[in-house]
Scaffold this motif. Sequence first.
Motif, PDB file in Angstrom:
ATOM      1  N   UNK A 225       2.733  12.061   0.866  1.00  0.00           N
ATOM      2  CA  UNK A 225       3.500  12.911   2.055  1.00  0.00           C
ATOM      3  C   UNK A 225       2.032  12.788   2.990  1.00  0.00           C
ATOM      4  N   UNK A 226       2.561  12.918   4.266  1.00  0.00           N
ATOM      5  CA  UNK A 226       1.233  12.991   5.185  1.00  0.00           C
ATOM      6  C   UNK A 226       1.306  14.251   5.857  1.00  0.00           C
ATOM      7  N   UNK A 227       0.285  14.971   6.408  1.00  0.00           N
ATOM      8  CA  UNK A 227       0.150  16.177   7.046  1.00  0.00           C
ATOM      9  C   UNK A 227      -0.529  16.222   8.368  1.00  0.00           C
ATOM     10  N   UNK A 228      -0.766  14.819   9.044  1.00  0.00           N
ATOM     11  CA  UNK A 228      -1.037  14.772  10.412  1.00  0.00           C
ATOM     12  C   UNK A 228      -0.259  13.333  10.923  1.00  0.00           C
ATOM     13  N   UNK A 229      -0.363  13.442  12.242  1.00  0.00           N
ATOM     14  CA  UNK A 229       0.508  12.397  12.822  1.00  0.00           C
ATOM     15  C   UNK A 229      -0.543  11.406  13.399  1.00  0.00           C
TER      16      UNK A 229
ATOM     17  N   UNK B 155       0.660  -1.068   0.226  1.00  0.00           N
ATOM     18  CA  UNK B 155      -0.381  -0.174   0.051  1.00  0.00           C
ATOM     19  C   UNK B 155       0.843   1.258  -0.133  1.00  0.00           C
ATOM     20  N   UNK B 156       2.216   1.222   0.552  1.00  0.00           N
ATOM     21  CA  UNK B 156       2.875   2.472   0.085  1.00  0.00           C
ATOM     22  C   UNK B 156       2.641   2.993   1.530  1.00  0.00           C
ATOM     23  N   UNK B 157       2.798   4.599   1.267  1.00  0.00           N
ATOM     24  CA  UNK B 157       2.363   5.492   2.447  1.00  0.00           C
ATOM     25  C   UNK B 157       0.930   5.115   2.599  1.00  0.00           C
ATOM     26  N   UNK B 158       0.813   4.814   3.848  1.00  0.00           N
ATOM     27  CA  UNK B 158      -0.671   4.312   4.268  1.00  0.00           C
ATOM     28  C   UNK B 158      -1.009   5.188   5.510  1.00  0.00           C
ATOM     29  N   UNK B 159      -2.240   5.649   5.620  1.00  0.00           N
ATOM     30  CA  UNK B 159      -3.028   6.461   6.470  1.00  0.00           C
ATOM     31  C   UNK B 159      -4.413   6.009   6.764  1.00  0.00           C
ATOM     32  N   UNK B 160      -4.412   5.495   8.091  1.00  0.00           N
ATOM     33  CA  UNK B 160      -5.894   5.161   8.698  1.00  0.00           C
ATOM     34  C   UNK B 160      -6.494   6.144   9.864  1.00  0.00           C
ATOM     35  N   UNK B 161      -7.867   6.458   9.478  1.00  0.00           N
ATOM     36  CA  UNK B 161      -8.583   7.285  10.501  1.00  0.00           C
ATOM     37  C   UNK B 161      -9.800   6.578  11.048  1.00  0.00           C
ATOM     38  N   UNK B 162      -9.808   6.651  12.387  1.00  0.00           N
ATOM     39  CA  UNK B 162     -11.281   5.946  13.013  1.00  0.00           C
ATOM     40  C   UNK B 162     -12.068   7.270  12.933  1.00  0.00           C
TER      41      UNK B 162
ATOM     42  N   UNK C 128     -10.189  18.723   6.711  1.00  0.00           N
ATOM     43  CA  UNK C 128      -9.170  19.077   7.261  1.00  0.00           C
ATOM     44  C   UNK C 128      -8.101  18.299   6.010  1.00  0.00           C
ATOM     45  N   UNK C 129      -7.028  18.922   5.675  1.00  0.00           N
ATOM     46  CA  UNK C 129      -6.030  18.314   4.840  1.00  0.00           C
ATOM     47  C   UNK C 129      -4.991  17.324   5.647  1.00  0.00           C
ATOM     48  N   UNK C 130      -5.290  16.031   5.199  1.00  0.00           N
ATOM     49  CA  UNK C 130      -4.550  14.983   6.141  1.00  0.00           C
ATOM     50  C   UNK C 130      -3.272  14.361   5.318  1.00  0.00           C
ATOM     51  N   UNK C 131      -3.361  14.486   4.004  1.00  0.00           N
ATOM     52  CA  UNK C 131      -1.998  14.043   3.051  1.00  0.00           C
ATOM     53  C   UNK C 131      -2.110  14.597   1.637  1.00  0.00           C
ATOM     54  N   UNK C 132      -1.180  14.234   0.873  1.00  0.00           N
ATOM     55  CA  UNK C 132      -0.982  14.236  -0.693  1.00  0.00           C
ATOM     56  C   UNK C 132      -0.923  13.006  -1.392  1.00  0.00           C
ATOM     57  N   UNK C 133      -1.691  12.966  -2.572  1.00  0.00           N
ATOM     58  CA  UNK C 133      -1.642  11.819  -3.192  1.00  0.00           C
ATOM     59  C   UNK C 133      -0.253  11.509  -3.944  1.00  0.00           C
ATOM     60  N   UNK C 134       0.104  10.301  -4.116  1.00  0.00           N
ATOM     61  CA  UNK C 134       1.230   9.773  -4.818  1.00  0.00           C
ATOM     62  C   UNK C 134       1.477   8.528  -5.502  1.00  0.00           C
ATOM     63  N   UNK C 135       2.518   7.857  -5.524  1.00  0.00           N
ATOM     64  CA  UNK C 135       2.741   6.705  -6.259  1.00  0.00           C
ATOM     65  C   UNK C 135       3.585   5.648  -5.538  1.00  0.00           C
ATOM     66  N   UNK C 136       3.335   5.811  -4.041  1.00  0.00           N
ATOM     67  CA  UNK C 136       4.303   4.850  -3.424  1.00  0.00           C
ATOM     68  C   UNK C 136       3.726   3.495  -3.321  1.00  0.00           C
ATOM     69  N   UNK C 137       4.541   2.499  -3.011  1.00  0.00           N
ATOM     70  CA  UNK C 137       4.284   1.116  -2.957  1.00  0.00           C
ATOM     71  C   UNK C 137       4.040   0.529  -4.377  1.00  0.00           C
ATOM     72  N   UNK C 138       3.202  -0.685  -4.364  1.00  0.00           N
ATOM     73  CA  UNK C 138       3.102  -1.107  -5.634  1.00  0.00           C
ATOM     74  C   UNK C 138       1.940  -0.242  -6.255  1.00  0.00           C
ATOM     75  N   UNK C 139       2.382   0.239  -7.133  1.00  0.00           N
ATOM     76  CA  UNK C 139       1.346   1.239  -7.992  1.00  0.00           C
ATOM     77  C   UNK C 139       1.748   1.459  -9.508  1.00  0.00           C
TER      78      UNK C 139
END
Length: 316
Positions: free
Chosen positions: A221-225, A200-207, A234-245
């Motif tokens: 990239x990430x905008x949150x911790x 999944x490359x750079x991954x972010x999860x929100x509950x 709220x801005x939480x990240x930026x799209x990219x092409x990391x991981x298997x893509x």
Amino acid sequence: MKDQLIISISNIHGSRHFHLGKFFKRNLVAASIFVAVSVIVTAIVINYLVGEVDQSRQSQQQLNVHSKQLTSEIEQLERFRYTLEQDLAERNDELELVTGRMGELEHVLGIESEIELSLNNRLDTAAVNSAVRLSMLQLIPNGSPIEYRRMSSGFGNRIHPIKGKKRRHLGIDLVAKTGTLVRAPADGVVELVRPSKKGYGNLLKINHAYGFMTLYAHLHSFNVKSGDFIRKGDIIAETGNSGISTGPHLHYEVRFLGRALNPKSFLDWNSTDFEVLFDHERSIRWDSLVKILQDQASTHLQLSLHKVVPSEEISN
């Protein structure tokens, strides 16, 4: 001779003498007394009538003044009545407008209009349902997290674009250039921020509330911790092409109690098409959630009304 009264009348032809007897004398004296009394009584009556006339004139003047005052008051009351009628007509127009808009709002909210209910009750019902919708759209993922060009891969079974094998795709792929802002689709708390060059490359999860979770993969990239509380939008990240893509895109998942749901249903969910999600995700017991939110909204409404009433009473 002493009991007679002699009256002499003289002219050019001579004098004539009239002898009046005792009886006539008494009558003449009585007549004179009667005339004198009549004159006195008449004078008294005339004086009394003159006084009454003066008093009547004064009363008439007072009545004229009072009549003018009453006329002025009537004119003021007429102007006030006209103003009230104008104000009432405007209020009726406003009420008709509010009633019409109330019907439109009830139609949008999917509420059956009950004419027998008062406008206040209908407004309360609409307010509660509106609050429920706003709460759900604030707390449960809805809309698209990015501005994307197209959906390259949908939810469900598919042939993996790199491995070439049939696999279940737990989310949707939204094509967008690298660096496209990713916004939170609902309030929540960041569970995981994981940089990686694999899978999944750079991954972010929100509950999110009520057991919902969203996942964002192949980020640039990430905008949150981890542990950050975030609000919808709220801005939480930026799209990219990391991981298997195979190219810049966002892999987006929506889960409920760990079970993957079709994110497309949540992308299409908004205040205008509010019922669309319930039609597509029938496995979730929406009725119990809506009931809880309605109870909360009704309680908040009652508390707000109780707060308003005392302040109005104090001002009065």
